[in-house]
Design an enzyme around this catalytic site. Structure first.
Site, mmCIF file in Angstrom:
data_model
loop_
_atom_site.group_PDB
_atom_site.id
_atom_site.type_symbol
_atom_site.label_atom_id
_atom_site.label_comp_id
_atom_site.label_asym_id
_atom_site.label_seq_id
_atom_site.Cartn_x
_atom_site.Cartn_y
_atom_site.Cartn_z
ATOM 1 N N ASP A 40 103.715 54.893 -0.594
ATOM 2 C CA ASP A 40 104.881 54.092 -0.212
ATOM 3 C C ASP A 40 105.419 53.293 -1.400
ATOM 4 O OD1 ASP A 40 105.113 54.643 2.666
ATOM 5 O OD2 ASP A 40 103.113 53.750 2.759
ATOM 6 N N ASP A 59 100.176 56.331 -5.854
ATOM 7 C CA ASP A 59 100.344 55.630 -4.594
ATOM 8 C C ASP A 59 101.423 56.387 -3.804
ATOM 9 O OD1 ASP A 59 100.414 53.386 -2.714
ATOM 10 O OD2 ASP A 59 102.308 52.863 -3.676
#
Length: 230
Positions: free
Chosen positions: A17, A15
């Site tokens: 953020d 991922d």
């Protein structure tokens, strides 16, 4: 208990953020602007938005009659223009530097332009396989993004480890059949039974002679199966 956790896998999926990039302050500024624009509760939006695509959060919180597409475009423009305070998660640059570019992928709920801007602001180079909100029909917790990344890397999703920090992403990784690892403080129900590291500094990856990755999580915590916190 904090002991090394070791896995042998074919690829790593990340991922963005909260996992590779700390964009917390920039994200909060944008959603607070949106909340002021519509007289909404900014803290409630921030509590539920993490890990989801912008359009989905806008649709959930925008006042009745609002143009979701227009509001989403406004928010994305705000995000793209504001990268002040965006930095790499500790250990991210060092870990990525050890990985061959065909052995890892980025899977983010951000759009492609925003992902490029935030990675650049953090001093990180996106890999050839980058799956963004623009590339999938369904966002996290749907597994489409992680399944797509594994397919593009030419490996089964079951042969990957996914690094995630939010419930939606952890659920997406599980649904894809991958092995999720929690990055950061989250310890709610989506994290039950998973390994967790505070950031990426304790993570080491080495390429084996057979082309697979030997992954070691130092000082990792194994979260209990009976976790019930939100």
């Amino acid at each position: 208990m904090k002991t090394p956790h070791t896995f042998t896998v074919q690829a790593l999926l990340f991922d963005m953020d909260g996992t590779l990039v700390d964009s917390t302050t920039a994200v909060a500024r944008t959603w607070r602007r949106f909340a002021r624009r519509h007289g909404l509760d900014a803290e409630e939006i921030l509590r539920t938005s993490h890990g989801h695509r912008t359009a989905e959060t806008v649709a959930r919180h925008a006042p009745s009659g609002a143009d979701v597409d227009a509001e989403t475009a406004w928010l994305v423009a705000q995000d793209v223009a504001d990268t002040t305070g965006v930095v790499a998660v500790p250990g991210a640059a060092e870990l990525l530097a050890t990985l061959p570019p065909d052995r890892w992928a980025l899977v983010t709920s951000a759009g492609r332009e925003l992902a490029a801007r935030r990675m650049a602001a953090a001093g990180l180079t996106p890999p050839p396989v980058t799956v963004t909100a623009d590339d999938v029909a369904a966002g996290k917790p749907d597994p489409e993004g992680y399944l797509t990344a594994a397919r593009l890397l030419g490996v089964p999703a079951a042969g990957t480890v996914v690094f995630e920090d939010a419930p939606a992403g952890l659920d997406a990784a599980r649904a894809a059949g991958a092995r999720p690892v929690v990055v950061g403080p989250y310890s709610g129900t989506a994290a039950r039974g998973l390994s967790r590291v505070p950031d990426l500094r304790p993570v080491r990856a080495g390429l084996r002679d057979d082309g697979r990755i030997e992954l070691t999580l130092h000082a990792a915590t194994l979260l209990r199966e009976d976790v019930t916190s939100p």
